[in-house]
Design an enzyme around this catalytic site. Structure first.
Site, PDB file in Angstrom:
ATOM      1  N   LYS A   1      41.766  15.278 -35.548  1.00 13.71           N
ATOM      2  CA  LYS A   1      42.008  14.473 -36.762  1.00 13.71           C
ATOM      3  C   LYS A   1      40.687  14.022 -37.376  1.00 13.71           C
ATOM      4  O   LYS A   1      39.646  14.059 -36.714  1.00 13.71           O
ATOM      5  CB  LYS A   1      42.879  13.260 -36.414  1.00 13.71           C
ATOM      6  CG  LYS A   1      42.265  12.318 -35.387  1.00 13.71           C
ATOM      7  CD  LYS A   1      43.300  11.301 -34.897  1.00 13.71           C
ATOM      8  CE  LYS A   1      42.711  10.349 -33.881  1.00 13.71           C
ATOM      9  NZ  LYS A   1      43.730   9.474 -33.285  1.00 13.71           N
TER      10      LYS A   1
ATOM     11  N   ARG B   1      53.212   0.421 -31.915  1.00 16.82           N
ATOM     12  CA  ARG B   1      52.721   1.010 -33.160  1.00 16.82           C
ATOM     13  C   ARG B   1      53.778   1.995 -33.651  1.00 16.82           C
ATOM     14  O   ARG B   1      54.591   1.639 -34.487  1.00 16.82           O
ATOM     15  CB  ARG B   1      51.349   1.668 -32.926  1.00 16.82           C
ATOM     16  CG  ARG B   1      50.689   2.183 -34.184  1.00 16.82           C
ATOM     17  CD  ARG B   1      49.274   2.676 -33.953  1.00 16.82           C
ATOM     18  NE  ARG B   1      49.201   3.825 -33.032  1.00 16.82           N
ATOM     19  CZ  ARG B   1      48.071   4.461 -32.705  1.00 16.82           C
ATOM     20  NH1 ARG B   1      46.910   4.052 -33.215  1.00 16.82           N
ATOM     21  NH2 ARG B   1      48.074   5.488 -31.880  1.00 16.82           N
TER      22      ARG B   1
ATOM     23  N   TYR C   1      16.527  -3.727 -51.775  1.00 20.68           N
ATOM     24  CA  TYR C   1      17.437  -4.575 -52.549  1.00 20.68           C
ATOM     25  C   TYR C   1      17.343  -6.044 -52.122  1.00 20.68           C
ATOM     26  O   TYR C   1      17.127  -6.339 -50.950  1.00 20.68           O
ATOM     27  CB  TYR C   1      18.883  -4.115 -52.337  1.00 20.68           C
ATOM     28  CG  TYR C   1      19.287  -2.973 -53.247  1.00 20.68           C
ATOM     29  CD1 TYR C   1      19.254  -3.100 -54.628  1.00 20.68           C
ATOM     30  CD2 TYR C   1      19.723  -1.772 -52.698  1.00 20.68           C
ATOM     31  CE1 TYR C   1      19.638  -2.050 -55.447  1.00 20.68           C
ATOM     32  CE2 TYR C   1      20.115  -0.719 -53.523  1.00 20.68           C
ATOM     33  CZ  TYR C   1      20.064  -0.869 -54.893  1.00 20.68           C
ATOM     34  OH  TYR C   1      20.448   0.167 -55.703  1.00 20.68           O
TER      35      TYR C   1
ATOM     36  N   MET D   1      22.992   3.000 -50.747  1.00 19.06           N
ATOM     37  CA  MET D   1      24.083   3.973 -50.746  1.00 19.06           C
ATOM     38  C   MET D   1      23.609   5.349 -50.293  1.00 19.06           C
ATOM     39  O   MET D   1      24.292   6.036 -49.537  1.00 19.06           O
ATOM     40  CB  MET D   1      24.713   4.063 -52.149  1.00 19.06           C
ATOM     41  CG  MET D   1      25.969   4.918 -52.165  1.00 19.06           C
ATOM     42  SD  MET D   1      26.710   5.089 -53.781  1.00 19.06           S
ATOM     43  CE  MET D   1      27.508   3.519 -53.984  1.00 19.06           C
TER      44      MET D   1
END
Ligand SMILES: *Cc1c(COP(=O)(O)O)cnc(C)c1O
Length: 399
Positions: A64, A158, A290, A338
């Site tokens: 997955k 779950r 930043y 980023m």
């Protein structure tokens, strides 16, 4: 009718051919930020984990989330080559992607799938998890024969039918369009060796086999049984199961630095790398990054590195996070951006533009383990790896 946005794709025709993209790039293309995936290590880990288990228990790799960020198709192909033909994924789309790329064997979808998708489940010969009686009935009603495994809830709460609710479970066996090939449950505390967690997990195991044994005595074919994920394999290796759903350990790391009963000889499959884009000399008192988050205490040399949080390097890392450049540690300066991050290379004066930077993996004598990185971000390796971004390039080695 719902309104729809149709993308005008024709303008892309000139550039979306991979051949053209290759022509546009340098002959020895230097990647900006990339994952290096060692397929031999993956196959080695699969053998190590398989050998921990009883002979009749097969490994069912969990692929997955793009194989925990490792590249699901390439990993599945490598595992097919060493004779592994049972996989699981979380979602229908992931399963279809594997099939469309010619992956052979059974593919179990562990998560919920909308009953409306039964056609696709059947068309791609997938196996769907039944998460509840209503899910089973809705899928059965579609009139399309599909393969399924029943999920049993033994205490995690779950997904799945309560282990006690045998009437409901029997109802599922009686759905004529569901071909039940297996039953499974999930151990929610198998990573812990504390006394309470051992008691709890043993209770989950007991309840699971009580319900499957009962169904067998009533004449139902319960099919393949599976309970363990990675920590189940390492802490409860001797269960009488047919499959073990190996995820994180297959990729050569554990979720955290927690101790396990069996300490397997597994090796990390993935290295995460980027490059130095630019180096700069900074004078004491100048700000870096930043929010002026860092002020240079003395004269220093820094490097901008071509990877950021959009690539999957968590932004909450701080000044105890470092990368490796020329086999040496270079500590983070200021906030992760980023697409870039800035490191201190004052003690690596020969570092230069284009140099390889290791974020996870080995460089010379040094190694950054994913477990240690995850600990610094107060998370587990599963999250770090599964959130590696699609913007990364992938290099598969030892395939
Ligand atoms: C993700 C998942 C696994 C694999 O877990 P790991 O701890 O990564 O081995 C196994 N079973 C289920 C149901 C899962 O969702």
């Amino acid at each position: 009718m719902k309104s729809q946005i149709v993308l005008e794709k024709s303008y892309l025709n000139d550039i979306d051919q991979s051949a053209d993209i290759e022509k546009l790039s340098a002959p020895n293309k230097k990647y900006r930020a990339w994952a290096e995936v060692d397929l031999a290590a993956l196959c080695y880990n699969a053998k190590v984990l398989k050998n921990i288990l009883p002979d009749k228990c097969d490994l069912m790799p969990v692929l997955k989330a793009n194989a925990y960020g490792h590249g699901d198709v390439e990993c599945a192909k490598a595992l097919n080559k060493i004779g592994i033909f049972t996989f699981c994924v979380a979602a229908l789309e992931e399963a279809i992607r594997l099939r469309k790329n010619s992956i052979k064997g059974d593919i179990l979808i562990l998560g919920y799938t909308d009953p409306e998708e039964c056609k696709l489940i059947a068309a791609y010969q997938l196996t769907q998890t039944v998460v509840s009686l209503s899910h089973a009935l809705a899928m059965n009603k579609k009139g399309i024969k599909i393969k399924a495994h029943i999920k049993i809830d033994t205490g995690m709460h779950r997904l799945g039918l309560d282990y006690n609710n045998v009437d409901e479970i029997e109802n599922i066996f009686n759905c004529r369009n569901l071909e039940i090939n297996g039953m499974f449950s999930h151990l929610s505390a198998s990573s812990s060796l504390s006394y309470d967690d051992l008691l709890f997990t043993n209770m989950q195991i007991k309840h699971f086999f009580e319900s499957t044994d009962y169904l067998k005595t009533k004449g139902y074919n319960t099919g393949k049984l599976h309970l363990q994920a990675s920590y189940g394999i390492l802490n409860y290796p001797n269960l009488p199961c047919d499959y073990a759903r190996a995820g994180i350990a297959l990729f050569g790391v554990l979720s955290s630095n927690e101790k396990t009963l069996i300490k397997p000889d597994i090796h990390p499959v993935l290295s995460l790398k980027a490059r130095i884009a630019e180096t700069k000399n900074i004078t004491a008192g100048e700000y870096i990054g930043y929010s002026r988050a860092h002020t240079a205490k003395s004269d220093m040399k820094i490097a901008a590195v071509t990877i950021g949080y959009a690539d999957g390097v968590p932004r909450n890392l701080d000044k105890d996070f470092y990368v490796l450049i020329r086999g040496k540690k270079a500590f983070l300066i200021g906030l992760i951006c980023m697409d870039q991050l800035i490191v201190d290379i004052t003690d690596i004066p020969d570092a230069q533009e284009g140099d390889e930077v290791t974020i996870i993996g080995k460089d010379g004598e040094e190694e950054i383990r994913c477990e240690d990185l995850a600990q610094k971000c107060q998370t587990i390796t599963n999250e770090i790896l599964s959130r590696l971004s699609s913007r990364l390039d992938y290099i598969f080695i030892n395939g």
